[in-house]
Structures are given as structure tokens and as C-alpha cells.
Design an enzyme around this catalytic site. Structure first.
Site, PDB file in Angstrom:
ATOM      1  N   CYS A   1       0.839  -1.185   0.000  1.00 21.80           N
ATOM      2  CA  CYS A   1       0.000   0.000   0.000  1.00 21.80           C
ATOM      3  C   CYS A   1       0.878   1.240   0.000  1.00 21.80           C
ATOM      4  O   CYS A   1       2.093   1.150   0.136  1.00 21.80           O
ATOM      5  CB  CYS A   1      -0.874   0.042   1.241  1.00 21.80           C
ATOM      6  SG  CYS A   1      -1.932  -1.398   1.419  1.00 21.80           S
TER       7      CYS A   1
ATOM      8  N   GLY B   1      -1.354   1.399  -4.866  1.00 22.96           N
ATOM      9  CA  GLY B   1      -2.635   0.804  -4.504  1.00 22.96           C
ATOM     10  C   GLY B   1      -3.791   1.539  -5.130  1.00 22.96           C
ATOM     11  O   GLY B   1      -3.939   2.738  -4.915  1.00 22.96           O
TER      12      GLY B   1
ATOM     13  N   TYR C   1       9.518  -4.227  -9.084  1.00 21.26           N
ATOM     14  CA  TYR C   1       8.226  -3.972  -9.689  1.00 21.26           C
ATOM     15  C   TYR C   1       7.456  -2.831  -9.060  1.00 21.26           C
ATOM     16  O   TYR C   1       6.814  -2.048  -9.746  1.00 21.26           O
ATOM     17  CB  TYR C   1       7.402  -5.258  -9.585  1.00 21.26           C
ATOM     18  CG  TYR C   1       5.930  -5.090  -9.799  1.00 21.26           C
ATOM     19  CD1 TYR C   1       5.422  -4.849 -11.081  1.00 21.26           C
ATOM     20  CD2 TYR C   1       5.037  -5.165  -8.743  1.00 21.26           C
ATOM     21  CE1 TYR C   1       4.072  -4.678 -11.283  1.00 21.26           C
ATOM     22  CE2 TYR C   1       3.676  -4.990  -8.949  1.00 21.26           C
ATOM     23  CZ  TYR C   1       3.203  -4.752 -10.222  1.00 21.26           C
ATOM     24  OH  TYR C   1       1.877  -4.582 -10.413  1.00 21.26           O
TER      25      TYR C   1
ATOM     26  N   ASN D   1       1.000  -0.213   5.921  1.00 20.28           N
ATOM     27  CA  ASN D   1       1.490  -0.847   4.708  1.00 20.28           C
ATOM     28  C   ASN D   1       2.252  -2.088   5.123  1.00 20.28           C
ATOM     29  O   ASN D   1       3.236  -1.983   5.855  1.00 20.28           O
ATOM     30  CB  ASN D   1       2.410   0.120   3.945  1.00 20.28           C
ATOM     31  CG  ASN D   1       3.105  -0.533   2.771  1.00 20.28           C
ATOM     32  OD1 ASN D   1       2.602  -1.506   2.211  1.00 20.28           O
ATOM     33  ND2 ASN D   1       4.260  -0.017   2.400  1.00 20.28           N
ATOM     34  N   GLY D   2       1.791  -3.246   4.675  1.00 24.67           N
ATOM     35  CA  GLY D   2       2.470  -4.494   5.033  1.00 24.67           C
ATOM     36  C   GLY D   2       1.469  -5.567   5.370  1.00 24.67           C
ATOM     37  O   GLY D   2       0.315  -5.505   4.951  1.00 24.67           O
TER      38      GLY D   2
END
Ligand SMILES: *[C@@H]1O[C@H](CO)[C@@H](O)[C@H](O)[C@H]1NC(C)=O
Ligand SMILES: *[C@@H]1O[C@H](CO)[C@@H](O)[C@H](O)[C@H]1NC(C)=O
Length: 534
Positions: A2, A31, A266, A105-106
Site C-alpha cells: 500500500c 494501490g 516492480y 502498509n504491510g
């Protein structure tokens, strides 16, 4: 995975919402599933706007007008196994103690233990499948243990220390305490990125920002910035000035510093610098290393006549593909054109999609493929379904031979720290040799980057260890077999639910319990700003 962001403006008369919105635009690639902003004003109230969709769709002018206050946090959600309902859009909110909102985030990997602990020991109600709601409630319950009507930084750092000893996994977070300030922290392995920066205004006052990627900081003039260290936390006061500055604390001992290497392959924007390494530079080096490996695989290390043209699979792989072509001394061509405006599809009940999503997104130009030996370069190969389609498109466009090179090594295992790739068994790399993979995706040959080469591309003085579990099956927090099973169960359940909604399901496959416990679509915490004045 995210995107997260937090801003505290020194001038309490200024509203932070426009900057949080602009910042979200720089993080949208992290996201597109859901977006949310919560701000906090002088009266200590939270103002929220969140929902499913892209930031530009969720944050409309009329909704933004209601987001007042000089500090706030943002979240952009990437679809993960647990969360998809509107009610799981972040930031999450708890009213006790003090009023806290948090963006995460995670991914936590001992979530089932945490759920049990919250229920049985501290009696907190959890309303969603999101591990971020667990994290927020663990933090709230630890903070509550200080048993004070007003907390101070010391209490907050102490609560973070015990929170981090209770949770396991990947987490970079920003949180806001009503009427107090903003908090940022990063897990002891530093798996997900988080940066802190400051911007000096004309009057000498200083604004502060926390963000997932350096591009946001740079773009908004927070020119002095650094990465938050593994296990480190920062507290930014609601009215920062010369006597009231952000306070940093190493709240737990750092473990082996292991950023997720997928950020470089990526995920991150090329113009970001994460933990001291330029994402763009790392991708150039990936192209170089890949070229060296490809060259070695041909007789006399000569690619003449074997590869006529290098063509990237847009967009991420462009940087590596161009450098790979330069290194191989082979022409580089844009063979696929991306349809920029592709959005969602509309599927009526009982109707199958006619075109694959790959063909809706990409179009092959015959002039660049016809009669040529083509080397396609992609950032990674996950399930192989996209690669298969792309190889087929190259052949339909007249390519003589189609080879495909991946900037990442074969992905053979689940990703468990926040990128929802696929079940291990659904990965084309699972239990297959490179030749077998080539056969499945219909390519004449596949080339994969060696893991050590990839690691070298992303290493700096700060670290040369990375989270690489998707390639090796060795995860940095330990063998997380239980969690992987749980993850696969949730994925299967979500898939069934999706099919039921689409009207495509084969009834025999539906477990009645799936239908009873559907996800709440509407957030039960605080009113969405602007909902009453559409
Ligand atoms: C979660 O995992 C950590 C690290 O393994 C452990 O110390 C902690 O007790 C676990 N939490 C719960 C609630 O079981
Ligand atoms: C918490 O604080 C209240 C009020 O100061 C006090 O009466 C109570 O005993 C405290 N509880 C604990 C567990 O320390």
C-alpha cells in the site's frame, strides 16, 4: 502493499487536505483498490473521507472541503487476501483511548494469534478481516495500559515497544492521535519502506511529512529527508515549532535489515530512492546483469542472429529492457502499445469476459514482430497467464521465435508481506524447471535473473540483505506455514464470494458459511465527510 502518507503543517490555520490529496497522486501506483484521508483540526476532531476506488474518484471536491485541520494521514490500498470491502478502506479508527487513526502498509503474519488475544484477553471487537485493524487495536490496547487521561511521548514510545513485541510481520505505519500529533514507525526488519522529511517555510517554520516513497517528499519540497530505520519510531507534535520538534526513538532492537526486493523489481516508482538505492538505477543494473546472463547462454556468447530485437512488456520493465538491449547491442523497440484509459469492465450476470485483460490493455504492432527473433523483457513472471497471452500475441504478430526474460528470478513461493501474488501452487514457477516454464507459457526459451545478481543490483552501504522469500521459500520472520495456509484459505473464500456475486458460481462449491458472514460494505466508524452534501 500500500501507499501511506502523513503531513503536519506548522501553521495551524492551514488545511493539510490538499497536500494529502496531491501526495496520494504520487503514490497511486502503490494501490488502486481503496483510498482514504483523515485530518484532525484544532478542536481535536477527526474528519474522514474514504472508500473503494482510485484517489481521484474517492476524493471529490465537495468531500475534500470538509477535511479541515493542519495534520492528517492518507492510505492507498493494494488488494490483499483479506481486504476488499469498502469497510476495510483505511485509515482505521478506534475511539479509545484518545481517538487514534492508522494507515498500515504491510502484512502481519501472526494475525490469528492476535485476533484471539484481542478477543479473549483484552476484549476488543474486530469488525473486518484486515490485519491492519488488528495492529491498530493492539497499539490502542497497549497505550491504554498507561492508564492516564493524557499521554506523553514517553507513553507512546512505550506502547510502540510492546506493540512491536506482540506483532510479527511487515509494517510501515503512520498514525494520528486526536489533538496530539502524528506517529510513524517501521518494523524491526524494515521490510516495507517509510521516509521522513522536513520543509522550511519562508517564515522559518517547519512542516513535516512521512511517506512510502521519496518522490512524494521531493515533489512537495520536503528536501531534507531520510529513511526511518528498522524498529524506529517518530512522533511529530500537532503544532511543531522550535521548542516542540519531532522526537525519534529506537523503540525495539533492529533485526536483520531486509527490505522487500520486490519494491525495486516492480513496485516502487523509478524516480524513488529507497533505503539509499535509486529504483531506476537498480532497474538499469538488472538489465545489464540479464544481458550478461543471456549472452552466456548462446554458443560463443554471441547473440547475432539469435535475437533481432528486444521488446519490453510495458510499463515497469522498460528501464531494464532498454539497458538489456544496449548491453546486448541489439535494437530496442516498443512492440506493445498500452491502452492508457482502460478501466474496469462491466460484466453482466452469467456472461463471460470476451477478451482477456491483457488484450484489453496491450496491443501488438506487427511491424515490430514480423519475421523477427524477439526477446521480450518483463519485470517478473507470476502465474504465467499474462506471459502466455503476451507470447501468443507476439506470435500472432508474426514473430519467428519468442524468448522471454524476467528481471526477477523464478517466483516459486507465496508472498506473505503484503503483495498478494498467488497461492504457491498457482505460480508457474512452482515445482517447474525453466524449460518446463517456457513450455507452459509457450515461449521458445525463458531467461531468469540469478538471485545474487538481483541482490547486487539493489545493494548499498545500508544493506545487502533483502526479503526474498518468494524466490527461496525462506522468510525473514521465520517459516510461516500456518499463515500461508490461512492466506490460501482466505483467497479461496474470496474467490468463491466473487463468483457468487458475479453469478458464475457452481453451487456445489459454495460453503454456506461464506454467505452468512459477508463483509460489511459500509464503514461503521465515523461519517464519511461530505456524504450528506453530495
Ligand atoms: C506474535 O509473534 C511474536 C513473534 O514471534 C510473538 O512474540 C508474539 O507473542 C505473537 N503474538 C501473539 C499474540 O501470539
Ligand atoms: C487507573 O487510574 C485510575 C485513576 O487514576 C485509578 O483509580 C486506577 O486504580 C488505575 N488502574 C490501574 C490498573 O492502575
Amino acid at each position: 502493499m500500500c501507499g501511506i502518507l502523513a503531513v503536519v503543517l506548522a501553521n495551524q490555520k492551514n488545511n493539510v487536505a490538499p497536500e494529502l490529496f496531491e501526495g496520494a497522486m504520487f503514490l497511486q501506483h502503490r494501490g488502486q483498490d481503496a483510498a482514504g484521508i483523515v485530518t484532525c483540526g484544532a478542536r481535536g476532531r477527526f474528519y474522514q473521507c474514504k472508500g473503494n476506488g482510485m484517489a481521484r474518484d474517492v476524493f471529490t471536491q465537495s468531500r475534500m472541503m470538509n477535511l479541515v485541520g493542519n495534520m492528517g494521514i492518507t492510505h492507498l490500498r493494494y488488494p490483499t487476501a483479506g481486504s476488499s470491502a469498502g469497510s476495510e478502506a483505511q485509515p482505521f479508527y478506534v475511539n479509545s483511548p484518545y481517538g487514534i487513526v492508522m494507515s498500515h502498509n504491510g502484512n502481519l503474519v501472526n494475525s490469528s494469534e492476535l485476533r484471539k488475544y484481542l478477543d479473549e484477553t483484552v476484549h476488543r471487537h474486530i469488525n473486518t478481516d484486515s490485519d491492519s485493524e488488528l495492529l491498530l487495536n493492539i497499539f490502542a490496547s497497549e497505550l491504554d495500559k498507561s492508564n492516564k487521561s493524557r499521554v506523553n511521548n514517553q507513553d507512546l514510545f512505550a506502547a510502540l515497544t510492546s506493540t512491536m513485541s506482540t506483532i510479527r510481520g511487515a509494517y510501515s505505519c503512520v498514525a494520528m492521535l486526536a489533538g496530539y500529533g502524528v506517529i510513524g514507525f517501521r518494523d524491526p526488519n524494515g521490510i516495507r519502506p517509510l521516509l521522513f522529511g522536513e520543509r522550511t517555510n519562508e517564515d522559518g517554520s517547519v512542516d513535516y511529512m512521512l511517506a512510502s516513497e521519496s518522490v512524494v517528499l521531493k515533489a512537495h519540497g520536503y528536501n531534507v529527508f531520510r529513511d526511518i530505520n528498522p524498529g524506529e519510531a517518530v512522533i511529530i507534535p500537532k503544532a511543531p515549532d522550535a521548542n516542540n520538534k519531532p522526537e525519534f526513538r529506537q523503540v525495539v532492537e533492529p533485526k536483520v535489515f531486509s527490505p522487500d526486493i520486490f519494491e525495486y523489481v516492480y513496485f516502487a516508482r523509478p524516480d524513488s530512492v529507497l533505503d539509499g538505492v535509486s529504483v531506476y538505477r537498480s532497474r538499469i543494473e538488472m538489465g545489464n546483469r540479464l544481458a550478461t546472463k543471456i549472452r552466456k547462454s548462446f554458443p560463443n556468447h554471441d547473440v547475432l542472429g539469435e535475437i533481432d530485437v528486444v521488446i519490453p512488456v510495458p510499463d515497469t520493465s522498460r528501464t531494464s529492457a532498454l539497458q538489456c538491449a544496449v548491453s546486448l547491442n541489439v535494437p530496442y523497440r516498443e512492440g506493445f502499445v498500452k491502452n492508457r484509459y482502460i478501466g474496469r469492465t462491466f460484466i453482466m450476470p452469467n456472461q463471460q469476459e470476451r477478451r482477456s485483460s491483457v488484450r484489453r490493455k496491450l496491443n501488438a504492432m506487427e511491424s515490430e514482430f514480423k519475421g523477427r527473433n524477439v526477446l521480450l523483457v518483463d519485470d517478473s513472471i507470476v502465474r504465467g497467464t499474462t506471459s502466455k497471452e503476451i507470447v501468443q500475441m507476439a506470435r500472432e504478430a508474426g514473430a519467428k521465435t519468442v524468448m522471454i526474460a524476467s528481471c526477477a528470478p523464478p517466483i516459486r513461493f507465496n508472498h506473505i508481506y503484503g503483495i498478494d501474488l498467488a497461492d504457491t501452487k498457482a505460480l508457474v514457477g512452482f515445482d517447474r524447471t525453466e524449460d518446463e516454464i517456457a513450455e507452459v507459457i509457450g515461449a521458445d526459451k525463458v531467461f531468469y535473473q540469478d538471485l545474487q545478481d538481483l541482490i547486487d543490483c539493489c545493494s548499498s552501504e545500508k544493506t545487502s540483505t533483502f526479503e526474498v522469500g518468494v524466490f527461496t521459500g525462506q522468510y525473514i520472520t521465520g517459516p510461516e506455514d500456518n499463515y500461508i495456509q490461512e492466506l490460501e484459505k482466505i483467497r479461496a473464500q474470496n474467490q468463491r464470494l466473487k463468483e457468487v456475486k458475479k453469478g458464475l458460481s457452481v453451487d456445489a462449491c459454495i460453503d454456506a458459511s461464506d454467505l452468512v458472514d459477508v463483509k460489511a460494505e459500509v464503514d461503521i466508524s465515523i461519517h464519511n465527510a461530505g456524504d450528506h452534501h453530495p
